[in-house]
Design a protein around this motif. Structure first.
Motif, PDB file in Angstrom:
ATOM      1  N   LEU A 188       0.849  -1.185   0.000  1.00 23.18           N
ATOM      2  CA  LEU A 188       0.000   0.000   0.000  1.00 23.18           C
ATOM      3  C   LEU A 188       0.888   1.239   0.000  1.00 23.18           C
ATOM      4  CD1 LEU A 188      -3.120   0.528   0.272  1.00 23.18           C
ATOM      5  CD2 LEU A 188      -2.675   0.971   2.696  1.00 23.18           C
ATOM      6  N   ASN A 189       0.731   2.097  -1.008  1.00 23.83           N
ATOM      7  CA  ASN A 189       1.593   3.279  -1.066  1.00 23.83           C
ATOM      8  C   ASN A 189       1.113   4.363  -0.085  1.00 23.83           C
ATOM      9  OD1 ASN A 189      -0.455   4.847  -2.332  1.00 23.83           O
ATOM     10  ND2 ASN A 189       0.274   4.282  -4.380  1.00 23.83           N
ATOM     11  N   GLN A 190       1.914   5.385   0.086  1.00 27.82           N
ATOM     12  CA  GLN A 190       1.631   6.413   1.098  1.00 27.82           C
ATOM     13  C   GLN A 190       0.339   7.161   0.806  1.00 27.82           C
ATOM     14  OE1 GLN A 190       3.286   6.649   3.857  1.00 27.82           O
ATOM     15  NE2 GLN A 190       2.117   8.368   4.690  1.00 27.82           N
ATOM     16  N   HIS A 191       0.077   7.410  -0.476  1.00 22.62           N
ATOM     17  CA  HIS A 191      -1.142   8.127  -0.858  1.00 22.62           C
ATOM     18  C   HIS A 191      -2.381   7.355  -0.430  1.00 22.62           C
ATOM     19  CE1 HIS A 191      -3.859  10.653  -3.172  1.00 22.62           C
ATOM     20  NE2 HIS A 191      -4.302   9.588  -3.817  1.00 22.62           N
ATOM     21  N   ASP A 192      -2.404   6.063  -0.723  1.00 23.24           N
ATOM     22  CA  ASP A 192      -3.560   5.243  -0.362  1.00 23.24           C
ATOM     23  C   ASP A 192      -3.656   5.052   1.150  1.00 23.24           C
ATOM     24  OD1 ASP A 192      -4.106   5.044  -3.056  1.00 23.24           O
ATOM     25  OD2 ASP A 192      -3.175   3.075  -3.277  1.00 23.24           O
ATOM     26  N   PHE A 193      -2.493   4.951   1.809  1.00 25.78           N
ATOM     27  CA  PHE A 193      -2.493   4.805   3.261  1.00 25.78           C
ATOM     28  C   PHE A 193      -3.123   6.032   3.929  1.00 25.78           C
ATOM     29  CE2 PHE A 193      -0.154   5.444   7.354  1.00 25.78           C
ATOM     30  CZ  PHE A 193      -0.777   4.412   8.043  1.00 25.78           C
ATOM     31  N   GLN A 194      -2.818   7.214   3.410  1.00 28.31           N
ATOM     32  CA  GLN A 194      -3.398   8.429   3.970  1.00 28.31           C
ATOM     33  C   GLN A 194      -4.910   8.463   3.766  1.00 28.31           C
ATOM     34  OE1 GLN A 194      -1.955  10.688   5.928  1.00 28.31           O
ATOM     35  NE2 GLN A 194      -0.046   9.514   5.797  1.00 28.31           N
ATOM     36  N   ARG A 195      -5.380   7.928   2.649  1.00 22.55           N
ATOM     37  CA  ARG A 195      -6.827   7.876   2.412  1.00 22.55           C
ATOM     38  C   ARG A 195      -7.501   6.882   3.356  1.00 22.55           C
ATOM     39  NH1 ARG A 195      -8.051   7.839  -3.975  1.00 22.55           N
ATOM     40  NH2 ARG A 195      -6.538   6.149  -3.985  1.00 22.55           N
ATOM     41  N   ILE A 196      -6.826   5.739   3.624  1.00 24.19           N
ATOM     42  CA  ILE A 196      -7.346   4.797   4.617  1.00 24.19           C
ATOM     43  C   ILE A 196      -7.451   5.480   5.981  1.00 24.19           C
ATOM     44  CG2 ILE A 196      -6.782   2.740   5.969  1.00 24.19           C
ATOM     45  CD1 ILE A 196      -7.823   1.822   3.399  1.00 24.19           C
ATOM     46  N   LEU A 197      -6.383   6.218   6.368  1.00 26.23           N
ATOM     47  CA  LEU A 197      -6.387   6.926   7.645  1.00 26.23           C
ATOM     48  C   LEU A 197      -7.552   7.923   7.716  1.00 26.23           C
ATOM     49  CD1 LEU A 197      -2.646   7.776   8.399  1.00 26.23           C
ATOM     50  CD2 LEU A 197      -4.109   6.158   9.595  1.00 26.23           C
ATOM     51  N   LYS A 198      -7.759   8.656   6.632  1.00 30.28           N
ATOM     52  CA  LYS A 198      -8.854   9.630   6.618  1.00 30.28           C
ATOM     53  C   LYS A 198     -10.198   8.926   6.762  1.00 30.28           C
ATOM     54  CE  LYS A 198     -10.756  13.529   4.038  1.00 30.28           C
ATOM     55  NZ  LYS A 198     -10.511  14.525   2.955  1.00 30.28           N
ATOM     56  N   GLY A 199     -10.355   7.803   6.065  1.00 32.97           N
ATOM     57  CA  GLY A 199     -11.597   7.053   6.150  1.00 32.97           C
ATOM     58  C   GLY A 199     -11.850   6.514   7.550  1.00 32.97           C
ATOM     59  N   VAL A 200     -10.806   6.006   8.193  1.00 31.57           N
ATOM     60  CA  VAL A 200     -10.941   5.494   9.556  1.00 31.57           C
ATOM     61  C   VAL A 200     -11.308   6.623  10.514  1.00 31.57           C
ATOM     62  CG1 VAL A 200      -9.632   4.512  11.499  1.00 31.57           C
ATOM     63  CG2 VAL A 200      -9.464   3.474   9.229  1.00 31.57           C
ATOM     64  N   ALA A 201     -10.696   7.801  10.341  1.00 34.62           N
ATOM     65  CA  ALA A 201     -11.028   8.952  11.180  1.00 34.62           C
ATOM     66  C   ALA A 201     -12.495   9.350  11.014  1.00 34.62           C
ATOM     67  CB  ALA A 201     -10.112  10.127  10.842  1.00 34.62           C
ATOM     68  N   LEU A 202     -12.984   9.315   9.778  1.00 33.58           N
ATOM     69  CA  LEU A 202     -14.394   9.619   9.530  1.00 33.58           C
ATOM     70  C   LEU A 202     -15.306   8.608  10.212  1.00 33.58           C
ATOM     71  CD1 LEU A 202     -14.140  10.541   5.737  1.00 33.58           C
ATOM     72  CD2 LEU A 202     -14.854  12.097   7.565  1.00 33.58           C
ATOM     73  N   LEU A 203     -14.942   7.327  10.127  1.00 44.95           N
ATOM     74  CA  LEU A 203     -15.747   6.293  10.773  1.00 44.95           C
ATOM     75  C   LEU A 203     -15.838   6.550  12.277  1.00 44.95           C
ATOM     76  CD1 LEU A 203     -14.442   3.025   9.022  1.00 44.95           C
ATOM     77  CD2 LEU A 203     -16.594   4.215   8.586  1.00 44.95           C
ATOM     78  N   ALA A 204     -14.692   6.835  12.899  1.00 51.69           N
ATOM     79  CA  ALA A 204     -14.683   7.074  14.344  1.00 51.69           C
ATOM     80  C   ALA A 204     -15.531   8.293  14.705  1.00 51.69           C
ATOM     81  CB  ALA A 204     -13.244   7.254  14.825  1.00 51.69           C
TER      82      ALA A 204
END
Length: 430
Positions: A393-409
């Motif tokens: 998983l590249n850094q760009h996609d990892f940051q999008r995963i992080l953003k998505g997880v933050a939204l879920l929380a």
């Protein structure tokens, strides 16, 4: 031959799908047809129906077993073992490891997926045209084809009565924060909300190709063989001429009899994993330099949340609701709820705390995030053994995963959750 453009309304639920069970074959088989299709999932089954209705003789070879409504049990371990490739634990190599759910059944992954049916987004169609020269795939051109498939599969939004409290709790948080959510569109008319979509629909409501396209293709004259491994693609000079394969007993994996299909056309529709593997073993398509490369996975993650109230997330459609505010960034929030077996594996705790959380299973909610990845993976071929998948998983996609997880929380807390469990071992709980 003239094309039959009739569109089927309703499913093939009342028909007996006469799939030829490969483990019951008692002698070698020879077929001589116009088209041989390898794979009975979302690609192969649709090809089988369209070609059979157009008057061509068709044979479909499927390596998975043929499971019917009576075979779908609430025993999650048994279903995952039988109907998923590599017993449901096929995992990529790289950072992080990703479990890939690949169907090993008639109907392919459509038999064991969640039933969500999105049209290919306009921006993706435009990208295919611009980057790869794929012509005639504009949204306007594709509309009639999408509509035809949606009519056969009876695609529609999830009804409120089967949406389930897992989605409704999440929706409460979505609305309180001003985000935009909506029921997902699925191929499941008459859904009873049993929550076992990923282990086969026990009501035959979900229109996987196992109960929609495959029976209709058989009615139109196609033959479908299960428990049949396609092994050799025959060719005459530079043209495909058929397929050789082997039937086997799924309980012992013992090979039994052979099959030889002479065909004017061979369609390889085994998905992004099995298709390149078969082509590699037959020394085909290597000149492109792309065989087994450029693999995209739509990586996903999730959060779980603990509420004071009972959620009973197993009641209702597990993947029934979505939030698309960040679709333009390649981020979708989509419902998910896991069976007890998978929840136990997914929780980021051990020992007493793990036991306490599982004891509160009825008060857990869950939701997922999926990203359109820019990361690329590839198959690692090693002789005739199953290839591995290398994917980082590249850094760009990892940051999008992080953003998505933050939204879920954020949404879960807005919905009233007391704790949110994150998919990160070093930061497991808020």
């Amino acid at each position: 031959m003239p094309r039959n453009d009739s569109i089927h309304h309703g499913s093939a639920q009342g028909m007996v799908p006469k799939v030829i069970e490969g483990d019951l074959i008692t002698a070698p088989v020879t077929e001589n047809v116009d088209v041989c299709i390898i794979g009975s999932g979302a690609g192969g089954a649709v090809c089988a129906l369209e070609l059979a209705e157009a008057g061509f003789s068709v044979v479909v070879l499927e390596s998975g077993g043929h499971y019917r409504r009576k075979d779908f049990k609430p025993d999650g371990v048994a279903m995952l073992t039988q109907m998923y490739f590599d017993r449901s634990f096929f995992t990529t190599l790289g950072n992080p490891p990703i479990i890939l759910p690949i169907g090993n059944t008639v109907g392919g992954t459509t038999t064991i997926n969640s039933g969500t049916c999105f049209r290919t987004p306009e921006k993706v169609l435009k990208h295919w045209n611009w980057a790869f020269g794929v012509e005639h795939c504009s949204p306007k051109t594709m509309d009639a084809y999408f509509q035809r498939v949606e009519d056969i599969l009876q695609v529609g939004p999830v009804p409120e009565d089967v949406l389930g409290k897992n989605a409704k709790f999440f929706r409460k948080g979505v609305e309180s924060l001003g985000y935009h959510g909506k029921p997902l569109v699925r191929n499941a008319p008459g859904c009873q909300g049993l929550g076992h979509c990923v282990m086969g629909c026990r009501e035959d409501a979900k229109q996987g190709t196992n109960i929609s396209y495959i029976p209709l293709a058989i009615k139109a004259g196609a033959k479908v063989y299960s428990n049949c491994r396609a092994e050799e693609i025959l060719h005459d000079k530079f043209k495909a001429a058929g397929v050789k394969g082997t039937f086997f007993d799924p309980s012992t994996n013992r090979e039994t009899y052979s099959i030889k299909v002479k065909a004017k056309v061979v369609i390889v529709a085994g998905g992004a994993y099995h298709s390149p593997w078969l082509l590699h073993n037959n020394k085909l398509c290597k000149q492109s330099g792309a065989l087994g490369k450029y693999l995209h996975l739509h990586p996903a993650s999730k959060c779980m949340a603990l509420f004071d109230e009972e959620v009973r997330g197993w009641e209702g459609v597990p993947q029934g609701y979505c939030v698309d505010d960040y679709f333009h960034e390649g981020i979708m929030l989509e419902g998910i709820f896991l069976t007890p077996e998978y929840t136990a594996l997914a929780l980021p705790f051990w020992g007493k705390k793990h036991m306490e959380l599982m004891a509160n299973y009825s008060r857990l909610a869950s939701f997922g995030v999926m990203v359109q990845d820019t990361s690329r993976g590839r198959l690692l071929f090693a002789g005739k053994r199953h290839p591995a998948i290398w994917y980082n998983l590249n850094q760009h996609d990892f940051q999008r995963i992080l953003k998505g997880v933050a939204l879920l929380a954020e949404i879960f807390f807005a919905a009233g959750a007391k704790k949110v469990y994150l998919p990160f071992p070093l930061f497991p709980e808020i």
